[in-house]
Write a protein that holds these residues in place. Structure first.
Motif, PDB file in Angstrom:
ATOM      1  N   GLU A   1      40.525  67.239  82.128  1.00  0.00           N
ATOM      2  CA  GLU A   1      39.640  66.107  82.375  1.00  0.00           C
ATOM      3  C   GLU A   1      38.427  66.578  83.161  1.00  0.00           C
ATOM      4  OE1 GLU A   1      41.651  62.920  84.378  1.00  0.00           O
ATOM      5  OE2 GLU A   1      43.323  62.916  82.964  1.00  0.00           O
ATOM      6  N   ALA A   2      37.295  65.943  82.883  1.00  0.00           N
ATOM      7  CA  ALA A   2      36.067  66.238  83.621  1.00  0.00           C
ATOM      8  C   ALA A   2      35.458  64.927  84.088  1.00  0.00           C
ATOM      9  CB  ALA A   2      35.077  66.975  82.724  1.00  0.00           C
ATOM     10  N   SER A   3      34.925  64.941  85.300  1.00  0.00           N
ATOM     11  CA  SER A   3      34.255  63.752  85.819  1.00  0.00           C
ATOM     12  C   SER A   3      32.750  63.971  85.977  1.00  0.00           C
ATOM     13  CB  SER A   3      34.865  63.335  87.160  1.00  0.00           C
ATOM     14  OG  SER A   3      34.687  64.358  88.112  1.00  0.00           O
ATOM     15  N   SER A   4      32.273  65.125  85.515  1.00  0.00           N
ATOM     16  CA  SER A   4      30.838  65.420  85.581  1.00  0.00           C
ATOM     17  C   SER A   4      30.457  66.364  84.442  1.00  0.00           C
ATOM     18  CB  SER A   4      30.484  66.075  86.917  1.00  0.00           C
ATOM     19  OG  SER A   4      31.010  67.386  86.969  1.00  0.00           O
ATOM     20  N   VAL A   5      29.173  66.472  84.194  1.00  0.00           N
ATOM     21  CA  VAL A   5      28.670  67.370  83.155  1.00  0.00           C
ATOM     22  C   VAL A   5      28.995  68.819  83.522  1.00  0.00           C
ATOM     23  CG1 VAL A   5      26.601  68.198  81.985  1.00  0.00           C
ATOM     24  CG2 VAL A   5      26.860  65.764  82.466  1.00  0.00           C
ATOM     25  N   THR A   6      28.845  69.171  84.793  1.00  0.00           N
ATOM     26  CA  THR A   6      29.138  70.534  85.238  1.00  0.00           C
ATOM     27  C   THR A   6      30.598  70.890  84.969  1.00  0.00           C
ATOM     28  OG1 THR A   6      27.460  70.335  86.967  1.00  0.00           O
ATOM     29  CG2 THR A   6      29.067  72.097  87.222  1.00  0.00           C
ATOM     30  N   GLU A   7      31.509  69.998  85.331  1.00  0.00           N
ATOM     31  CA  GLU A   7      32.933  70.233  85.061  1.00  0.00           C
ATOM     32  C   GLU A   7      33.188  70.362  83.564  1.00  0.00           C
ATOM     33  OE1 GLU A   7      35.763  67.484  86.808  1.00  0.00           O
ATOM     34  OE2 GLU A   7      34.489  67.274  88.572  1.00  0.00           O
TER      35      GLU A   7
ATOM     36  N   LYS B   1      49.903  71.648  68.775  1.00  0.00           N
ATOM     37  CA  LYS B   1      49.397  70.445  69.448  1.00  0.00           C
ATOM     38  C   LYS B   1      47.891  70.338  69.308  1.00  0.00           C
ATOM     39  CE  LYS B   1      53.033  69.712  72.672  1.00  0.00           C
ATOM     40  NZ  LYS B   1      53.392  68.709  73.603  1.00  0.00           N
ATOM     41  N   GLN B   2      47.449  69.112  69.098  1.00  0.00           N
ATOM     42  CA  GLN B   2      46.020  68.837  69.089  1.00  0.00           C
ATOM     43  C   GLN B   2      45.615  68.609  70.537  1.00  0.00           C
ATOM     44  OE1 GLN B   2      45.282  65.599  66.398  1.00  0.00           O
ATOM     45  NE2 GLN B   2      45.935  66.768  64.633  1.00  0.00           N
ATOM     46  N   GLN B   3      44.683  69.421  71.010  1.00  0.00           N
ATOM     47  CA  GLN B   3      44.302  69.399  72.414  1.00  0.00           C
ATOM     48  C   GLN B   3      43.055  68.540  72.624  1.00  0.00           C
ATOM     49  OE1 GLN B   3      44.173  73.410  73.863  1.00  0.00           O
ATOM     50  NE2 GLN B   3      46.305  73.782  73.333  1.00  0.00           N
ATOM     51  N   ILE B   4      43.055  67.847  73.759  1.00  0.00           N
ATOM     52  CA  ILE B   4      42.011  66.868  74.051  1.00  0.00           C
ATOM     53  C   ILE B   4      41.462  67.097  75.460  1.00  0.00           C
ATOM     54  CG2 ILE B   4      41.549  64.393  74.342  1.00  0.00           C
ATOM     55  CD1 ILE B   4      44.102  63.991  72.514  1.00  0.00           C
ATOM     56  N   ILE B   5      40.137  66.984  75.585  1.00  0.00           N
ATOM     57  CA  ILE B   5      39.486  66.933  76.895  1.00  0.00           C
ATOM     58  C   ILE B   5      38.866  65.549  77.033  1.00  0.00           C
ATOM     59  CG2 ILE B   5      37.538  67.755  78.292  1.00  0.00           C
ATOM     60  CD1 ILE B   5      38.047  70.553  77.276  1.00  0.00           C
ATOM     61  N   LEU B   6      39.057  64.941  78.197  1.00  0.00           N
ATOM     62  CA  LEU B   6      38.461  63.645  78.516  1.00  0.00           C
ATOM     63  C   LEU B   6      37.332  63.864  79.521  1.00  0.00           C
ATOM     64  CD1 LEU B   6      41.709  61.537  79.106  1.00  0.00           C
ATOM     65  CD2 LEU B   6      40.420  61.801  76.978  1.00  0.00           C
ATOM     66  N   ALA B   7      36.159  63.316  79.231  1.00  0.00           N
ATOM     67  CA  ALA B   7      35.025  63.440  80.143  1.00  0.00           C
ATOM     68  C   ALA B   7      34.469  62.056  80.442  1.00  0.00           C
ATOM     69  CB  ALA B   7      33.948  64.331  79.540  1.00  0.00           C
ATOM     70  N   ASP B   8      34.768  61.567  81.627  1.00  0.00           N
ATOM     71  CA  ASP B   8      34.305  60.246  82.069  1.00  0.00           C
ATOM     72  C   ASP B   8      34.262  60.257  83.590  1.00  0.00           C
ATOM     73  OD1 ASP B   8      34.346  57.305  82.781  1.00  0.00           O
ATOM     74  OD2 ASP B   8      34.429  57.141  80.602  1.00  0.00           O
TER      75      ASP B   8
ATOM     76  N   GLN C   1      28.150  57.511  79.625  1.00  0.00           N
ATOM     77  CA  GLN C   1      27.636  57.232  80.962  1.00  0.00           C
ATOM     78  C   GLN C   1      27.983  58.374  81.916  1.00  0.00           C
ATOM     79  OE1 GLN C   1      28.953  53.224  82.033  1.00  0.00           O
ATOM     80  NE2 GLN C   1      26.949  52.562  81.337  1.00  0.00           N
ATOM     81  N   LEU C   2      28.302  59.526  81.381  1.00  0.00           N
ATOM     82  CA  LEU C   2      28.699  60.659  82.217  1.00  0.00           C
ATOM     83  C   LEU C   2      27.564  61.116  83.125  1.00  0.00           C
ATOM     84  CD1 LEU C   2      31.156  62.509  82.752  1.00  0.00           C
ATOM     85  CD2 LEU C   2      30.183  64.113  81.106  1.00  0.00           C
ATOM     86  N   THR C   3      26.332  61.012  82.659  1.00  0.00           N
ATOM     87  CA  THR C   3      25.199  61.479  83.468  1.00  0.00           C
ATOM     88  C   THR C   3      24.544  60.375  84.286  1.00  0.00           C
ATOM     89  OG1 THR C   3      23.616  61.134  81.681  1.00  0.00           O
ATOM     90  CG2 THR C   3      24.667  63.307  81.799  1.00  0.00           C
ATOM     91  N   ALA C   4      25.103  59.169  84.240  1.00  0.00           N
ATOM     92  CA  ALA C   4      24.501  58.027  84.946  1.00  0.00           C
ATOM     93  C   ALA C   4      24.471  58.261  86.455  1.00  0.00           C
ATOM     94  CB  ALA C   4      25.272  56.742  84.647  1.00  0.00           C
ATOM     95  N   SER C   5      23.373  57.872  87.046  1.00  0.00           N
ATOM     96  CA  SER C   5      23.281  57.906  88.504  1.00  0.00           C
ATOM     97  C   SER C   5      23.185  56.468  88.996  1.00  0.00           C
ATOM     98  CB  SER C   5      22.044  58.699  88.952  1.00  0.00           C
ATOM     99  OG  SER C   5      20.863  57.987  88.646  1.00  0.00           O
ATOM    100  N   GLU C   6      23.524  56.259  90.234  1.00  0.00           N
ATOM    101  CA  GLU C   6      23.432  54.908  90.781  1.00  0.00           C
ATOM    102  C   GLU C   6      21.986  54.444  90.840  1.00  0.00           C
ATOM    103  OE1 GLU C   6      25.622  54.265  94.366  1.00  0.00           O
ATOM    104  OE2 GLU C   6      27.317  55.428  93.621  1.00  0.00           O
ATOM    105  N   GLN C   7      21.078  55.388  91.051  1.00  0.00           N
ATOM    106  CA  GLN C   7      19.675  55.035  91.182  1.00  0.00           C
ATOM    107  C   GLN C   7      19.052  54.664  89.830  1.00  0.00           C
ATOM    108  OE1 GLN C   7      17.359  58.107  92.990  1.00  0.00           O
ATOM    109  NE2 GLN C   7      15.697  56.723  93.535  1.00  0.00           N
TER     110      GLN C   7
END
Length: 178
Positions: free
Chosen positions: A38-44, A2-9, A62-68
């Motif tokens: 799956e990751a929802s942050s750079v740290t993850e 299997k081709q393995q995939i990680i999603l980061a968003d 846009q993984l590192t985007a902040s609201e500010q």
């Protein structure tokens, strides 16, 4: 195998949509694809990459985007692409973005991405990415531009003036860090 995939968003909805499309492609084409994590942050993401070796990484620009400071993330995310590619050259990085503009695509490819898709990617285009033989498109931006243009599902969205300036800064940063 299997081709393995990680999603980061950051967005669960985007990760879920990509997962559903990938599972559908795997089933329809009898292709051995699996979303392993799956990751929802750079740290993850860095934690996952320390423990797993995916074949593909779908990485949001846009993984590192902040609201500010939402527009500063493009520079940081392009540097993130470059860092991950240097640490894990075997991983095919496919960058994702809500924007469809050629300048951002070119910057992502220069940073080390294999390909670039917008968030409104079609299942057919995503299937095409998985069916092509693995080849590094970094030295052949024209192929990436053609694939990008063929995969568009709507009008190209031009970046705002602020985004264009940030993309220029990102390109400058990438060229200086070589």
């Amino acid at each position: 195998m299997k081709q393995q995939i990680i999603l980061a968003d950051k967005s669960y909805i985007i990760r879920r949509g990509l997962t559903d499309m990938i599972e559908s492609i795997a089933q329809k084409n009898n292709t051995p694809l699996v979303v392993m994590a799956e990751a929802s942050s750079v740290t993850e993401l860095y934690h996952l990459l320390a423990h797993h070796r995916p074949d593909y990484l779908f990485l949001s620009l846009q993984l590192t985007a902040s609201e500010q400071y939402p527009h500063q993330s493009e520079i940081e995310d392009l540097l993130l692409v470059k860092d991950i590619k240097q640490r894990h050259p075997e991983i095919e990085i496919i960058t994702t973005s809500p924007f469809q503009n050629l300048r951002l695509l070119q910057s992502a490819i220069k940073a080390g991405a294999h390909s670039f898709i917008s968030h409104n990617v079609s299942e057919n285009f995503l299937s095409m990415l998985f069916s092509q033989p693995h080849k590094n498109l970094n030295s052949n931006t024209d192929s990436s531009l053609i694939a990008f243009q063929q995969g568009r599902t709507g009008k190209e969205q031009s970046p705002t003036t602020c985004q264009a300036e940030i993309i220029s800064l990102a390109e400058y940063s990438l060229s200086r860090s070589k």
